[in-house]
Write an enzyme that holds these catalytic residues in place. Structure first.
Site, PDB file in Angstrom:
ATOM      1  N   ILE A  66      14.119  16.467  -5.810  1.00  0.00           N
ATOM      2  CA  ILE A  66      13.694  15.471  -6.788  1.00  0.00           C
ATOM      3  C   ILE A  66      12.712  16.139  -7.748  1.00  0.00           C
ATOM      4  O   ILE A  66      11.834  16.901  -7.320  1.00  0.00           O
ATOM      5  CB  ILE A  66      13.012  14.270  -6.095  1.00  0.00           C
ATOM      6  CG1 ILE A  66      13.902  13.719  -4.963  1.00  0.00           C
ATOM      7  CG2 ILE A  66      12.688  13.185  -7.107  1.00  0.00           C
ATOM      8  CD1 ILE A  66      15.265  13.206  -5.397  1.00  0.00           C
ATOM      9  N   ASP A  77      -4.596   7.516  -2.466  1.00  0.00           N
ATOM     10  CA  ASP A  77      -4.385   8.953  -2.573  1.00  0.00           C
ATOM     11  C   ASP A  77      -5.688   9.666  -2.235  1.00  0.00           C
ATOM     12  O   ASP A  77      -6.777   9.086  -2.380  1.00  0.00           O
ATOM     13  CB  ASP A  77      -3.955   9.322  -4.000  1.00  0.00           C
ATOM     14  CG  ASP A  77      -3.259  10.678  -4.077  1.00  0.00           C
ATOM     15  OD1 ASP A  77      -2.021  10.696  -4.201  1.00  0.00           O
ATOM     16  OD2 ASP A  77      -3.952  11.708  -3.985  1.00  0.00           O
ATOM     17  N   TYR A  99       7.513  22.677   7.574  1.00  0.00           N
ATOM     18  CA  TYR A  99       7.810  21.510   6.745  1.00  0.00           C
ATOM     19  C   TYR A  99       9.042  20.782   7.279  1.00  0.00           C
ATOM     20  O   TYR A  99       9.029  19.553   7.426  1.00  0.00           O
ATOM     21  CB  TYR A  99       8.041  21.945   5.300  1.00  0.00           C
ATOM     22  CG  TYR A  99       8.391  20.810   4.367  1.00  0.00           C
ATOM     23  CD1 TYR A  99       7.415  19.928   3.915  1.00  0.00           C
ATOM     24  CD2 TYR A  99       9.710  20.617   3.936  1.00  0.00           C
ATOM     25  CE1 TYR A  99       7.732  18.885   3.064  1.00  0.00           C
ATOM     26  CE2 TYR A  99      10.029  19.576   3.081  1.00  0.00           C
ATOM     27  CZ  TYR A  99       9.043  18.714   2.647  1.00  0.00           C
ATOM     28  OH  TYR A  99       9.356  17.672   1.807  1.00  0.00           O
ATOM     29  N   LEU A 152       0.851  -1.182   0.000  1.00  0.00           N
ATOM     30  CA  LEU A 152       0.000   0.000   0.000  1.00  0.00           C
ATOM     31  C   LEU A 152       0.886   1.231   0.000  1.00  0.00           C
ATOM     32  O   LEU A 152       1.777   1.356   0.845  1.00  0.00           O
ATOM     33  CB  LEU A 152      -0.950   0.015   1.200  1.00  0.00           C
ATOM     34  CG  LEU A 152      -1.933   1.197   1.255  1.00  0.00           C
ATOM     35  CD1 LEU A 152      -3.288   0.745   1.814  1.00  0.00           C
ATOM     36  CD2 LEU A 152      -1.397   2.363   2.096  1.00  0.00           C
ATOM     37  N   SER A 160      12.728  13.867   4.462  1.00  0.00           N
ATOM     38  CA  SER A 160      13.336  14.796   3.515  1.00  0.00           C
ATOM     39  C   SER A 160      14.656  15.276   4.081  1.00  0.00           C
ATOM     40  O   SER A 160      14.835  15.350   5.302  1.00  0.00           O
ATOM     41  CB  SER A 160      12.411  15.997   3.281  1.00  0.00           C
ATOM     42  OG  SER A 160      13.088  17.028   2.564  1.00  0.00           O
ATOM     43  N   SER A 185       0.949  10.853  -7.711  1.00  0.00           N
ATOM     44  CA  SER A 185       1.939  11.623  -8.464  1.00  0.00           C
ATOM     45  C   SER A 185       3.316  11.465  -7.842  1.00  0.00           C
ATOM     46  O   SER A 185       3.460  10.865  -6.770  1.00  0.00           O
ATOM     47  CB  SER A 185       1.565  13.119  -8.481  1.00  0.00           C
ATOM     48  OG  SER A 185       1.613  13.658  -7.166  1.00  0.00           O
ATOM     49  N   SER A 203       8.145  18.916  10.390  1.00  0.00           N
ATOM     50  CA  SER A 203       7.311  17.733  10.138  1.00  0.00           C
ATOM     51  C   SER A 203       8.163  16.569   9.656  1.00  0.00           C
ATOM     52  O   SER A 203       7.947  15.406  10.051  1.00  0.00           O
ATOM     53  CB  SER A 203       6.218  18.056   9.115  1.00  0.00           C
ATOM     54  OG  SER A 203       6.739  18.206   7.799  1.00  0.00           O
ATOM     55  N   LYS A 204       9.160  16.856   8.813  1.00  0.00           N
ATOM     56  CA  LYS A 204       9.997  15.798   8.270  1.00  0.00           C
ATOM     57  C   LYS A 204      11.021  15.306   9.299  1.00  0.00           C
ATOM     58  O   LYS A 204      11.401  14.128   9.290  1.00  0.00           O
ATOM     59  CB  LYS A 204      10.688  16.279   6.997  1.00  0.00           C
ATOM     60  CG  LYS A 204       9.720  16.507   5.834  1.00  0.00           C
ATOM     61  CD  LYS A 204       8.946  15.233   5.493  1.00  0.00           C
ATOM     62  CE  LYS A 204       8.135  15.356   4.234  1.00  0.00           C
ATOM     63  NZ  LYS A 204       7.442  14.090   3.864  1.00  0.00           N
TER      64      LYS A 204
END
Length: 249
Positions: free
Chosen positions: A191, A38, A158, A11, A145, A17, A161-162
């Site tokens: 990326i 998604d 962000y 899963l 990340s 995307s 969170s990562k």
């Protein structure tokens, strides 16, 4: 020769995307049955449409909502008569917001998708695995990340969170290893996905100049690492955070 055992069920969240879609493609190529999950069911269906094999489904999931995640996993078990033993937490969003500007809504969105979403999917997946006696040789891969090191201005939420995903991955690996469930994280750098499509040409050039390999990464380069972590070839890797950054630090 496939690196996955025959009949593996995977899963993938954020499958509509970018990295999530590419993970689905590589998993299917290696013989897994793929659940492309998604919030946008249309893009998830588009992902499934180009996968090798036929035993794949698209599934709606809102990773921020416990009931949605539970329903998604119940639907998977109903369809396949077993829970997925490969879980890839790829759903994520990025919002630029400076620390001095009050923006509770965006803060909540980023934390709820990137951190809470990873937590909910992992928690519910593990409970399903334990209930179905399918926990042995299971693998959970979380997408963090390189931004978790906090060096990017304007992305404090962000980044946080990562970083939380890395800490949670490590703790989960300690907690779940005894049950045969491995938990690892992948830390992509820049990326070439829709997530960074907003970056100006000037900014792209600046970032590329800071990358030793002098280019942005491709989604498939991250996906190959993720599928390796899902396979028995990584059977003694647990609690790791693997950078896929072209050497960017």
């Amino acid at each position: 020769m496939s690196i996955l055992r025959a009949g593996k069920l995977a899963l993938v969240t954020g499958a509509g995307s970018g990295i999530g879609r590419e993970v689905c493609r590589v998993l299917a190529r290696e013989g897994a049955n793929v659940v492309a999950a998604d919030q946008n069911i249309t893009t998830a269906q588009e992902t499934v449409a180009f996968l090798e094999g036929t035993e794949h489904i698209a599934l709606h999931i809102n990773v921020e909502d416990r009931n949605s995640v539970k329903t998604a996993f119940k639907d998977v078990v109903k369809q396949y008569l077993k829970p997925p033993t490969i879980i890839v937490n790829s759903a994520g969003i990025v919002r630029k917001m400076f620390l001095m500007k009050p923006d509770d809504s965006n803060f909540d969105d980023v934390i709820n998708v990137n951190l809470k979403g990873t937590f909910l999917v992992t928690q519910i997946a593990v409970n399903m695995l334990m209930e179905g006696n399918a926990n042995t040789n299971s693998s959970i891969i979380n997408i963090s990340s390189i931004a978790a090191n906090g060096r990017y201005v304007g992305y404090s939420t962000y980044n946080a969170s990562k970083a939380g995903v890395i800490a949670m991955t490590k703790s989960a690996s300690l907690e779940l290893g005894q049950f045969g469930i491995r938990v690892n994280a992948v830390l992509p750098g820049f990326i070439d996905t829709p997530m960074i499509s907003h970056i100006s040409e000037e900014a792209r050039e600046m970032h590329i100049n800071n990358i030793p390999l002098q280019r942005f990464g491709k989604p498939e380069e991250v996906a190959e690492v993720i599928v390796f972590l899902a396979s028995d070839r990584s059977s003694y890797i647990n609690g790791a955070s693997i950078e896929v950054t072209g050497g960017l630090i």
